[in-house]
Design a protein around this motif. Structure first.
Motif, PDB file in Angstrom:
ATOM      1  N   ASN A  20       0.773  -1.369   0.259  1.00  6.84           N
ATOM      2  CA  ASN A  20      -0.166   0.040   0.097  1.00  6.84           C
ATOM      3  C   ASN A  20       0.852   1.158   0.161  1.00  6.84           C
ATOM      4  N   LEU A  21       0.744   2.143  -1.067  1.00 10.24           N
ATOM      5  CA  LEU A  21       1.408   3.460  -1.022  1.00 10.24           C
ATOM      6  C   LEU A  21       1.050   4.348   0.019  1.00 10.24           C
ATOM      7  N   GLY A  22       0.191   4.108   0.474  1.00 15.17           N
ATOM      8  CA  GLY A  22      -0.305   5.035   1.522  1.00 15.17           C
ATOM      9  C   GLY A  22       0.326   4.887   2.720  1.00 15.17           C
ATOM     10  N   LEU A  23       0.819   3.696   2.917  1.00 13.46           N
ATOM     11  CA  LEU A  23       1.617   3.417   4.229  1.00 13.46           C
ATOM     12  C   LEU A  23       2.517   5.013   4.683  1.00 13.46           C
ATOM     13  N   ALA A  24       2.440   5.132   6.153  1.00 18.31           N
ATOM     14  CA  ALA A  24       3.185   6.207   6.377  1.00 18.31           C
ATOM     15  C   ALA A  24       4.652   5.994   5.967  1.00 18.31           C
ATOM     16  N   GLN A  25       5.120   6.959   5.035  1.00 15.04           N
ATOM     17  CA  GLN A  25       6.344   7.099   4.684  1.00 15.04           C
ATOM     18  C   GLN A  25       6.751   8.215   4.341  1.00 15.04           C
ATOM     19  N   CYS A  26       8.157   8.551   4.274  1.00 15.02           N
ATOM     20  CA  CYS A  26       8.646   9.969   4.291  1.00 15.02           C
ATOM     21  C   CYS A  26       8.254  10.401   5.510  1.00 15.02           C
ATOM     22  N   HIS A  27       8.253  11.713   5.755  1.00 18.29           N
ATOM     23  CA  HIS A  27       7.796  12.344   6.930  1.00 18.29           C
ATOM     24  C   HIS A  27       6.233  12.302   7.076  1.00 18.29           C
ATOM     25  N   GLY A  28       5.706  11.791   7.932  1.00 17.92           N
ATOM     26  CA  GLY A  28       4.169  11.668   8.247  1.00 17.92           C
ATOM     27  C   GLY A  28       3.656  13.130   8.164  1.00 17.92           C
ATOM     28  N   TRP A  29       4.049  14.069   8.799  1.00 21.30           N
ATOM     29  CA  TRP A  29       3.649  15.591   8.853  1.00 21.30           C
ATOM     30  C   TRP A  29       4.372  16.660   8.313  1.00 21.30           C
ATOM     31  N   GLN A  30       3.863  17.586   7.929  1.00 20.62           N
ATOM     32  CA  GLN A  30       4.589  18.647   7.298  1.00 20.62           C
ATOM     33  C   GLN A  30       4.187  20.133   7.764  1.00 20.62           C
ATOM     34  N   GLN A  31       4.897  20.897   8.374  1.00 17.78           N
ATOM     35  CA  GLN A  31       4.444  22.362   8.953  1.00 17.78           C
ATOM     36  C   GLN A  31       4.080  23.119   7.528  1.00 17.78           C
ATOM     37  N   ARG A  32       3.183  24.076   7.761  1.00 15.58           N
ATOM     38  CA  ARG A  32       2.836  24.786   6.563  1.00 15.58           C
ATOM     39  C   ARG A  32       2.925  26.194   6.851  1.00 15.58           C
ATOM     40  N   VAL A  33       3.259  27.153   5.673  1.00 17.12           N
ATOM     41  CA  VAL A  33       3.236  28.477   5.800  1.00 17.12           C
ATOM     42  C   VAL A  33       2.482  29.150   4.806  1.00 17.12           C
ATOM     43  N   GLU A  34       2.056  30.334   4.914  1.00 11.33           N
ATOM     44  CA  GLU A  34       1.513  31.124   4.058  1.00 11.33           C
ATOM     45  C   GLU A  34       1.988  32.527   4.034  1.00 11.33           C
ATOM     46  N   TYR A  35       2.692  32.933   3.131  1.00  9.93           N
ATOM     47  CA  TYR A  35       3.240  34.313   3.388  1.00  9.93           C
ATOM     48  C   TYR A  35       2.511  35.337   2.519  1.00  9.93           C
ATOM     49  N   THR A  36       2.234  36.512   2.967  1.00 11.11           N
ATOM     50  CA  THR A  36       1.695  37.424   2.244  1.00 11.11           C
ATOM     51  C   THR A  36       2.888  38.687   2.357  1.00 11.11           C
ATOM     52  N   MET A  37       3.599  39.266   1.386  1.00  7.96           N
ATOM     53  CA  MET A  37       4.530  40.149   1.656  1.00  7.96           C
ATOM     54  C   MET A  37       4.437  41.296   0.744  1.00  7.96           C
ATOM     55  N   VAL A  38       4.783  42.612   0.972  1.00  9.94           N
ATOM     56  CA  VAL A  38       4.843  43.625   0.408  1.00  9.94           C
ATOM     57  C   VAL A  38       6.157  44.399   0.514  1.00  9.94           C
ATOM     58  N   PRO A  67      11.869  13.922   1.846  1.00  7.32           N
ATOM     59  CA  PRO A  67      12.321  12.571   2.350  1.00  7.32           C
ATOM     60  C   PRO A  67      13.903  12.375   2.792  1.00  7.32           C
ATOM     61  N   GLU A  68      14.134  11.286   3.544  1.00  9.33           N
ATOM     62  CA  GLU A  68      15.436  11.304   4.338  1.00  9.33           C
ATOM     63  C   GLU A  68      15.964   9.892   3.529  1.00  9.33           C
ATOM     64  N   PRO A  69      17.440   9.480   3.731  1.00 11.92           N
ATOM     65  CA  PRO A  69      17.699   8.393   2.906  1.00 11.92           C
ATOM     66  C   PRO A  69      16.874   7.205   3.234  1.00 11.92           C
ATOM     67  N   VAL A  70      16.776   7.067   4.362  1.00 12.72           N
ATOM     68  CA  VAL A  70      15.725   5.452   4.672  1.00 12.72           C
ATOM     69  C   VAL A  70      14.678   5.564   3.985  1.00 12.72           C
ATOM     70  N   ASP A  71      13.930   6.720   3.629  1.00 12.25           N
ATOM     71  CA  ASP A  71      12.907   6.731   2.682  1.00 12.25           C
ATOM     72  C   ASP A  71      13.056   6.300   1.327  1.00 12.25           C
ATOM     73  N   PHE A  72      14.311   6.828   0.766  1.00 14.76           N
ATOM     74  CA  PHE A  72      14.674   6.107  -0.598  1.00 14.76           C
ATOM     75  C   PHE A  72      14.920   4.677  -0.339  1.00 14.76           C
ATOM     76  N   GLU A  73      15.754   4.461   0.820  1.00 15.12           N
ATOM     77  CA  GLU A  73      16.132   3.173   1.019  1.00 15.12           C
ATOM     78  C   GLU A  73      14.652   2.259   0.884  1.00 15.12           C
ATOM     79  N   ARG A  74      13.585   2.498   1.647  1.00 13.09           N
ATOM     80  CA  ARG A  74      12.410   1.776   1.603  1.00 13.09           C
ATOM     81  C   ARG A  74      11.830   1.650   0.304  1.00 13.09           C
ATOM     82  N   VAL A  75      11.873   2.698  -0.412  1.00 15.33           N
ATOM     83  CA  VAL A  75      11.087   2.591  -1.758  1.00 15.33           C
ATOM     84  C   VAL A  75      11.905   1.479  -2.681  1.00 15.33           C
ATOM     85  N   MET A  76      13.228   1.556  -2.443  1.00 10.56           N
ATOM     86  CA  MET A  76      14.028   0.703  -3.417  1.00 10.56           C
ATOM     87  C   MET A  76      14.140  -0.584  -2.766  1.00 10.56           C
ATOM     88  N   GLU A  77      13.869  -0.866  -1.510  1.00 16.67           N
ATOM     89  CA  GLU A  77      13.537  -2.292  -1.140  1.00 16.67           C
ATOM     90  C   GLU A  77      12.225  -2.793  -1.616  1.00 16.67           C
TER      91      GLU A  77
END
Ligand SMILES: [Zn+2]
Length: 620
Positions: A17-35, A470-480
């Motif tokens: 299942n590609l939906g398995l938690a892989q790479c980072h499970g969560w990401q911070q998020r920003v919205e910038y409005t700049m002048v 992704p970190e090295p382990v994420d690439f490793e798991r995909v290739m495995e």
């Protein structure tokens, strides 16, 4: 040892299942409005920012950190001292920061910051700003920072700044207070010493207010082209230029982790559409020397984007800009700044490399500080394939990466690739590790899992890990998962150590009329071994010896050539012997690693040529 039919070693290919938690499970998020308002006389700029920050982590944040990169361009900064004291200084920097006058220096300061209306305590620490929050941000909650900032664009020393070597007025990269990334490893607010970047995914809405004589190239899509003109397609609408000597350029970019721009009075701006892909923009100075090469560039870049889309994943943004500016070449979201006055091959090669970063720096965006080889290495690997497509040559496109790595090993400046980019003892060690080792590491993996499996795995990696750092382990798991073989040993040994690889042929003998070959592992690195036997009739037979730690072996259909899989090499054994039902008299040569896919430090012992009538060979 006995020959085992390769079918026994067909590794079970799994498609979980590609939906398995892989790479980072969560990401911070920003919205910038700049002048932002830039004064092109004094090179000072001021800005107001509204920054929405969503804390998707499971942690309560009591403080946040911002990068203030322009403060690196002041005498005594960490970048200045590092640049002067490293064992092999970078000529582009050297002591130039120490010699900047106050008018030439860079600076960036946040004047006042309010979190949801309440003032925060600010501590400026060189290129890092620490903000103690009046109200902690709870997991899953958002907060809004409003702040003003002022900066001075430094004379260009490295990457960003004014008046670069080709007289481009402004290279505005890493120029605004940029929120640092937070993940399972905590904050990544590295003081800037001239190396790598990392950022938070989000949306940018940026208005740039400057002298109307300048043309601006930027991350994002221009929102008001019918006011701006300057070569921007207006979608058929007539130009409605506002009166006055200033223009407000309004750009919006979605799902990027940084925002860069450049401005010059003499930019020529053209566009070229990639069929089914992004609109490419080209910005170069209006000087005759650039005309011929820059007129040829768009055709090559269209083919490059198409090749990348097919082979490495779909470019997700609506446009991409090639911009004369900066120093050398540097990647930013939806944009690159490159020195533009160069031969066609060099211009195309650099443009390919920088735009291919969009896949690895832009979409995957591994933490370049922690894993510099993941950004440059993947980029180099894919760029070599693109260049082979654009300019076909008989040589292996990745051979240079093995040579670069071997030269690094020979130089004695080799350090474990897992070291943080900022902390390599030499520029040489860092550079060769990020670029040559990185590309070599992926190329060599092709020999472990098979070329076709590697190609499919790279597409899958892009798909599974896009927008996830992704970190090295994420690439490793995909290739495995893609290959069905265990790869812990490969990632652990090559990334965390400086051990070297050296396999050799020890003996070729005739035993009871059969060919017996003895191999020896001289180095401490472990790898499966490919063997080719050249026969007197001009034909060749290929054999593959998996490593016991793989718990399987590359699939027989994973290569463009046929091979027979032998019994695994038990990893603790220094030698390995196999017997084939072949007369030694028929053998002309035995070759290890015939496809040159391993970084074997001593290729001398990889080949044995048997003279006609020879009964065998034993290495003295
Ligand atoms: Zn690069």
């Amino acid at each position: 040892m006995r020959l085992i039919p390769s079918l026994l070693f067909v590794a079970p290919l799994s498609f979980p299942n590609l939906g398995l938690a892989q790479c980072h499970g969560w990401q911070q998020r920003v919205e910038y409005t700049m002048v932002v308002r830039l004064d092109t006389e004094s090179h000072l700029y001021t800005g107001t920012t509204g920054l929405n920050y969503r804390n998707n982590s499971p942690d309560t944040l009591k403080e946040v950190f911002f990068h203030l990169y322009p403060n690196a361009f002041r005498p005594g900064s960490e970048m200045d001292v590092r640049s002067r004291t490293i064992l092999d200084p970078d000529d582009r920097v050297g002591a130039r920061i120490a010699e900047l006058t106050p008018e030439q220096q860079g600076h960036l300061k946040v004047l006042e910051l309010r979190q949801d209306g309440r003032p925060a305590v600010l501590v400026h620490m060189g290129t890092v700003l620490k903000v103690s929050l009046p109200k902690p941000v709870l997991p899953g909650r958002s907060t809004t920072f409003r702040f003003t900032f002022e900066g001075q664009v430094p004379v260009q020393v490295r990457r960003s700044g004014r008046n670069n070597a080709e007289q481009v007025a402004y290279s505005m990269t890493q120029w605004y207070p940029k929120l640092a990334e937070y993940d399972e490893r905590g904050w990544h607010a590295y003081p800037y010493v001239g190396r790598e970047f990392h950022g938070v995914w989000g949306d940018f809405d940026v208005t740039l207010d400057l002298d109307s004589a300048f043309t601006v190239a930027s991350t994002g899509v221009l929102q008001n082209p019918q006011e701006i003109g300057h070569g921007y397609p207006t979608g058929g609408k007539p130009l409605k230029r506002p009166m006055g000597d200033r223009l407000r350029w309004h750009f919006a970019a979605k799902n990027v982790h940084d925002f860069a721009w450049a401005a010059d009075r003499a930019y020529i701006h053209t566009t070229e559409q990639v069929p089914g892909g992004p609109l490419l923009h080209f910005f170069r100075k209006d000087i005759p020397e650039l005309e011929a090469t820059w007129n040829e560039l768009p055709g090559y870049m269209v083919r490059s984007f198409q090749f990348m889309d097919r082979n490495f994943g779909k470019y997700p943004w609506p446009q991409y800009s090639f911009v004369q500016g900066g120093d050398g070449g540097m990647e930013y979201p939806m944009l690159t700044l490159i020195l533009g006055n160069r031969r066609l091959g060099s211009l195309v090669g650099l443009s390919v490399h920088e735009s291919v970063h969009s896949w690895y720096y832009g979409v995957l965006a591994s933490n370049e500080g922690r894993f510099p080889w993941m950004d440059e290495g993947f980029t180099e690997y894919a760029s070599s394939k693109v260049m082979q497509e654009l300019f076909p040559r008989p040589e292996d496109p990745h051979a240079g990466s093995i040579n670069g790595y071997l030269s690094l090993v020979a130089s004695g400046k080799h350090e474990p690739p897992s070291i943080h980019a900022d902390h390599f003892l030499t520029n040489r060690g860092y550079g060769s590790t990020a670029y040559s080792f990185g590309e070599m590491f992926i190329h060599q993996l092709g020999g472990v899992v098979g070329e076709k499996v590697l190609a499919d795995g790279l597409l899958r990696y892009f798909d599974v890990c896009k927008f996830k750092h992704p970190e090295p382990v994420d690439f490793e798991r995909v290739m495995e998962k893609q290959s069905g073989v265990e790869l812990d040993w490969y990632f652990d040994q090559w990334i965390n150590t400086t051990r070297t690889l050296d396999y050799g042929i020890r003996a070729v003998l005739s035993v009871d009329g059969e060919l017996q070959v003895e191999l020896e592992r001289h180095g401490d690195q472990l790898m499966p071994v490919d063997v080719m036997i050249e026969l007197e009739d001009g034909s060749a037979k290929h054999y593959h010896i998996p490593l016991s730690l793989e718990r399987g072996a590359r699939d027989p259909g994973s290569e463009s050539f046929t091979f027979v899989t032998l019994e695994p090499w038990q990893w603790t054994d220094p030698t390995y012997t196999f017997t084939l039902p072949l007369s030694v008299a028929r053998v002309e040569a035995i070759v290890l690693d015939p496809k040159h896919r391993t970084a074997d430090v001593d290729p001398e012992n990889n080949r044995v040529d048997l003279p006609p009538g020879a009964q065998g060979f034993i290495r003295p």
